[in-house]
Write a protein that holds these residues in place. Sequence first.
Motif, PDB file in Angstrom:
ATOM      1  N   GLY A 193       0.807  -1.216   0.000  1.00 36.02           N
ATOM      2  CA  GLY A 193       0.000   0.000   0.000  1.00 36.02           C
ATOM      3  C   GLY A 193       0.837   1.262   0.000  1.00 36.02           C
ATOM      4  O   GLY A 193       0.389   2.312  -0.476  1.00 36.02           O
ATOM      5  N   VAL A 194       2.058   1.181   0.511  1.00 37.29           N
ATOM      6  CA  VAL A 194       2.956   2.342   0.486  1.00 37.29           C
ATOM      7  C   VAL A 194       3.349   2.650  -0.952  1.00 37.29           C
ATOM      8  O   VAL A 194       3.400   3.812  -1.372  1.00 37.29           O
ATOM      9  N   ARG A 195       3.626   1.614  -1.731  1.00 33.54           N
ATOM     10  CA  ARG A 195       3.993   1.809  -3.134  1.00 33.54           C
ATOM     11  C   ARG A 195       2.813   2.386  -3.923  1.00 33.54           C
ATOM     12  O   ARG A 195       3.002   3.156  -4.867  1.00 33.54           O
ATOM     13  N   SER A 196       1.591   2.029  -3.540  1.00 33.39           N
ATOM     14  CA  SER A 196       0.407   2.534  -4.234  1.00 33.39           C
ATOM     15  C   SER A 196       0.009   3.926  -3.782  1.00 33.39           C
ATOM     16  O   SER A 196      -0.813   4.568  -4.432  1.00 33.39           O
ATOM     17  N   ALA A 197       0.558   4.379  -2.683  1.00 34.16           N
ATOM     18  CA  ALA A 197       0.182   5.686  -2.141  1.00 34.16           C
ATOM     19  C   ALA A 197       0.713   6.814  -3.024  1.00 34.16           C
ATOM     20  O   ALA A 197       1.423   6.579  -4.005  1.00 34.16           O
ATOM     21  N   ALA A 198       0.360   8.040  -2.657  1.00 38.88           N
ATOM     22  CA  ALA A 198       0.750   9.199  -3.466  1.00 38.88           C
ATOM     23  C   ALA A 198       2.264   9.332  -3.579  1.00 38.88           C
ATOM     24  O   ALA A 198       2.783   9.828  -4.578  1.00 38.88           O
ATOM     25  N   SER A 199       2.993   8.884  -2.571  1.00 38.34           N
ATOM     26  CA  SER A 199       4.461   8.955  -2.598  1.00 38.34           C
ATOM     27  C   SER A 199       5.020   8.013  -1.548  1.00 38.34           C
ATOM     28  O   SER A 199       4.411   7.796  -0.493  1.00 38.34           O
ATOM     29  N   CYS A 200       6.201   7.442  -1.825  1.00 38.13           N
ATOM     30  CA  CYS A 200       6.896   6.612  -0.838  1.00 38.13           C
ATOM     31  C   CYS A 200       7.795   7.438   0.082  1.00 38.13           C
ATOM     32  O   CYS A 200       8.210   6.961   1.144  1.00 38.13           O
ATOM     33  N   GLN A 201       8.091   8.678  -0.320  1.00 37.59           N
ATOM     34  CA  GLN A 201       9.089   9.465   0.393  1.00 37.59           C
ATOM     35  C   GLN A 201       8.719   9.752   1.852  1.00 37.59           C
ATOM     36  O   GLN A 201       9.599   9.701   2.730  1.00 37.59           O
ATOM     37  N   PRO A 202       7.446  10.049   2.177  1.00 39.58           N
ATOM     38  CA  PRO A 202       7.141  10.307   3.590  1.00 39.58           C
ATOM     39  C   PRO A 202       7.470   9.136   4.506  1.00 39.58           C
ATOM     40  O   PRO A 202       7.851   9.345   5.653  1.00 39.58           O
ATOM     41  N   LEU A 203       7.334   7.914   4.005  1.00 39.46           N
ATOM     42  CA  LEU A 203       7.722   6.761   4.813  1.00 39.46           C
ATOM     43  C   LEU A 203       9.220   6.791   5.086  1.00 39.46           C
ATOM     44  O   LEU A 203       9.658   6.612   6.237  1.00 39.46           O
TER      45      LEU A 203
ATOM     46  N   ALA B 143      -1.524   6.763   2.840  1.00 37.43           N
ATOM     47  CA  ALA B 143      -0.388   6.768   3.758  1.00 37.43           C
ATOM     48  C   ALA B 143       0.510   7.991   3.574  1.00 37.43           C
ATOM     49  O   ALA B 143       1.030   8.541   4.545  1.00 37.43           O
ATOM     50  N   ALA B 144       0.682   8.434   2.323  1.00 36.18           N
ATOM     51  CA  ALA B 144       1.578   9.565   2.075  1.00 36.18           C
ATOM     52  C   ALA B 144       1.067  10.833   2.756  1.00 36.18           C
ATOM     53  O   ALA B 144       1.836  11.567   3.397  1.00 36.18           O
ATOM     54  N   TYR B 145      -0.219  11.098   2.642  1.00 32.94           N
ATOM     55  CA  TYR B 145      -0.785  12.311   3.247  1.00 32.94           C
ATOM     56  C   TYR B 145      -0.787  12.213   4.770  1.00 32.94           C
ATOM     57  O   TYR B 145      -0.516  13.200   5.474  1.00 32.94           O
ATOM     58  N   ILE B 146      -1.075  11.031   5.285  1.00 29.11           N
ATOM     59  CA  ILE B 146      -1.087  10.852   6.736  1.00 29.11           C
ATOM     60  C   ILE B 146       0.318  11.054   7.316  1.00 29.11           C
ATOM     61  O   ILE B 146       0.498  11.765   8.313  1.00 29.11           O
ATOM     62  N   LEU B 147       1.304  10.467   6.677  1.00 30.04           N
ATOM     63  CA  LEU B 147       2.670  10.579   7.203  1.00 30.04           C
ATOM     64  C   LEU B 147       3.215  11.991   7.059  1.00 30.04           C
ATOM     65  O   LEU B 147       3.971  12.462   7.921  1.00 30.04           O
ATOM     66  N   ARG B 148       2.850  12.682   5.974  1.00 34.51           N
ATOM     67  CA  ARG B 148       3.273  14.085   5.835  1.00 34.51           C
ATOM     68  C   ARG B 148       2.720  14.932   6.977  1.00 34.51           C
ATOM     69  O   ARG B 148       3.406  15.816   7.492  1.00 34.51           O
ATOM     70  N   ALA B 149       1.478  14.665   7.351  1.00 34.10           N
ATOM     71  CA  ALA B 149       0.883  15.415   8.460  1.00 34.10           C
ATOM     72  C   ALA B 149       1.522  15.043   9.791  1.00 34.10           C
ATOM     73  O   ALA B 149       1.631  15.880  10.702  1.00 34.10           O
ATOM     74  N   MET B 150       1.960  13.810   9.907  1.00 33.16           N
ATOM     75  CA  MET B 150       2.529  13.333  11.159  1.00 33.16           C
ATOM     76  C   MET B 150       3.964  13.799  11.369  1.00 33.16           C
ATOM     77  O   MET B 150       4.398  14.051  12.516  1.00 33.16           O
ATOM     78  N   LEU B 151       4.725  13.937  10.296  1.00 38.58           N
ATOM     79  CA  LEU B 151       6.163  14.188  10.407  1.00 38.58           C
ATOM     80  C   LEU B 151       6.530  15.401  11.267  1.00 38.58           C
ATOM     81  O   LEU B 151       7.471  15.324  12.076  1.00 38.58           O
ATOM     82  N   PRO B 152       5.832  16.550  11.150  1.00 34.15           N
ATOM     83  CA  PRO B 152       6.209  17.685  12.010  1.00 34.15           C
ATOM     84  C   PRO B 152       6.020  17.413  13.499  1.00 34.15           C
ATOM     85  O   PRO B 152       6.641  18.082  14.341  1.00 34.15           O
ATOM     86  N   MET B 153       5.180  16.436  13.830  1.00 38.13           N
ATOM     87  CA  MET B 153       4.929  16.104  15.242  1.00 38.13           C
ATOM     88  C   MET B 153       5.926  15.082  15.779  1.00 38.13           C
ATOM     89  O   MET B 153       5.961  14.814  16.981  1.00 38.13           O
ATOM     90  N   ILE B 154       6.723  14.499  14.898  1.00 34.93           N
ATOM     91  CA  ILE B 154       7.658  13.443  15.301  1.00 34.93           C
ATOM     92  C   ILE B 154       8.965  14.054  15.797  1.00 34.93           C
ATOM     93  O   ILE B 154       9.555  14.913  15.132  1.00 34.93           O
ATOM     94  N   GLU B 155       9.406  13.597  16.954  1.00 38.94           N
ATOM     95  CA  GLU B 155      10.663  14.085  17.522  1.00 38.94           C
ATOM     96  C   GLU B 155      11.827  13.260  16.972  1.00 38.94           C
ATOM     97  O   GLU B 155      11.740  12.025  16.907  1.00 38.94           O
ATOM     98  N   PRO B 156      12.911  13.920  16.572  1.00 39.84           N
ATOM     99  CA  PRO B 156      14.093  13.162  16.110  1.00 39.84           C
ATOM    100  C   PRO B 156      14.591  12.229  17.214  1.00 39.84           C
ATOM    101  O   PRO B 156      14.609  12.591  18.392  1.00 39.84           O
ATOM    102  N   ALA B 157      14.961  11.020  16.820  1.00 41.26           N
ATOM    103  CA  ALA B 157      15.411  10.038  17.819  1.00 41.26           C
ATOM    104  C   ALA B 157      16.366   9.053  17.163  1.00 41.26           C
ATOM    105  O   ALA B 157      16.477   8.992  15.938  1.00 41.26           O
TER     106      ALA B 157
END
Length: 554
Positions: free
Chosen positions: A211-221, A319-333
């Motif tokens: 499903g990641v490959r079918s999403a708008a983009s793989c890059q957010p993953l 998945a691409a849109y969801i992860l793009r929205a999530m990324l600013p909330m993710i703390e580097p680790a």
Amino acid sequence: MLLNGSQIFVEVLCEQGVDTIFGYPGGAVLNLYDELYKNSDRITHILTAHEQGASHAADGYARATGRTGVVLATSGPGATNLVTGIATAYMDSIPMVAFTGNVGTSLLGRDSFQEAYIEGITMPITKHNFTVRRVEDLADTMRAAFRIAQSGRKGPVLVDIPKDVTANKCEFTHQQPEQIRTVTTFDEERVAQAAEIINGAQRPLIYFGGGVRSAASCQPLRDLVHKAGIPATYTLMAAGVVPYGDPLNLGMIGMHGCYTANRAVNEADVVIAIGTRFSDRVALKPSTFAKKATIIQIDIDPSEIGKNVDIDLSIVGDAAYILRAMLPMIEPAQHDEWMALIHDWQSHDYHPKSDPSRLMPHQVIGEVCSQCGPEAVYVTDVGQHQMWAAQYLRHAKSRGFITSGGLGTMGFGYGAAIGAQMALGRDQRVVMFTGDGSFHMNLNEACTAVSYELPIITVIFNNQVLGMVRQWQTSFYGKRYSQTDPHRKTDYVKLAEGFGLKGYHCETLAEFQAAFAEALTRKGPTWIECVIDKDEKVLPMIPAGGDINDIIMD
């Protein structure tokens, strides 16, 4: 303007940006083929040896590009020969439109010559299907088919066209292709909850699928993996999305996945499942799968949420849109302690030992990667060779590995390779891996590769048995090898010559190295037979219904 159904058929294909169609003519589609002949400068038609090969070619075209594959077959047996290919695309969520001819509307339901109720036959294996009974409905039905194939969770659509509809006339007006409605909406509150869970994790793991490959983009993953320092594992359908060699790429998970990936999902405290459905080849024992973890599932299809494994938080959407929205909330680790554990497990991963006295699958695949480089596209049939390819290929492209996952269709490979080669152009290298069992199912498509001078290199792992089934018989059926030794005497070099292509026979790595290097220089298709031991196994292996504690490593 006043057009007949066949003219409308071609005009709508062109509207939708179709440049290539795969198929096989017959009486019920003669009008359509006559119009394709008149428009051969606009649409390239690829004639295959069999309709099943055409359906797999359309599928391979779609997998290689993300665009909708198109296949055309006549009524009756022509239509039913598409069924396996349609089901293959359906199980792997591949966008495809299948057009079938049928007897005239006045003959439907009368058991007419070469009549089949293909709409009913394909109902369970398509996103939607149509029978067009009026020429006035043809254009809009075709447009709907292309829209449905690409919308939401992608998949195949069938359009059945009776012969009189292709001859009747009506007014036709050109339209611009309808914008595909991408699923951009999702529950923002749940995204924030997921980010909070991920930020608090000590042993997080990303598990992603096709499903990641079918999403708008793989890059957010990829961005999530690296920003949060989360190791990632993938299903067969997602090989190549995270490049080989990335230190956070743990390799494939599941029945024939690596020890580390399967151990990590067992020990993780948070599992983020993205574009994957927890199939029985991954979650072999659902009751114990990731039981120490909080499971977050992200999928575009709400029917997949919690279907196979109990989850704790779900987010429905692309998945691409969801992860793009999530990324600013993710703390580097970095998760140093977790990665230290993983590095320790990696020392226990299975690595085959080379034997200079014989040809071994990992040697062959390694040599192919070395000679082809990172830009090659690999296609497989189904069986042991498929798993070896998934384990040992060094992919660097998100669409660089094409295989039948959900249906596990033996005979998929040659048609799919033809479709991929047509999509990518003759300058792009396409290599197909197959076994002697799978290859015998659809090797007739060699004539298609020859006719169109497609430079597909086919690597045949010949162990003279049905290897994967025999492996199960060895491990679980007391070595009772029922019908897994076909006793075939096929001479692949002579058979290749009969088709008009070049064949090679290899029993040593040196012979293979030379044969493959020469094959790379040839204009048309080649076969390279690699003789391997009949007892060569795909390892590691977790038996069906088992878990990491049941893994077989030798």
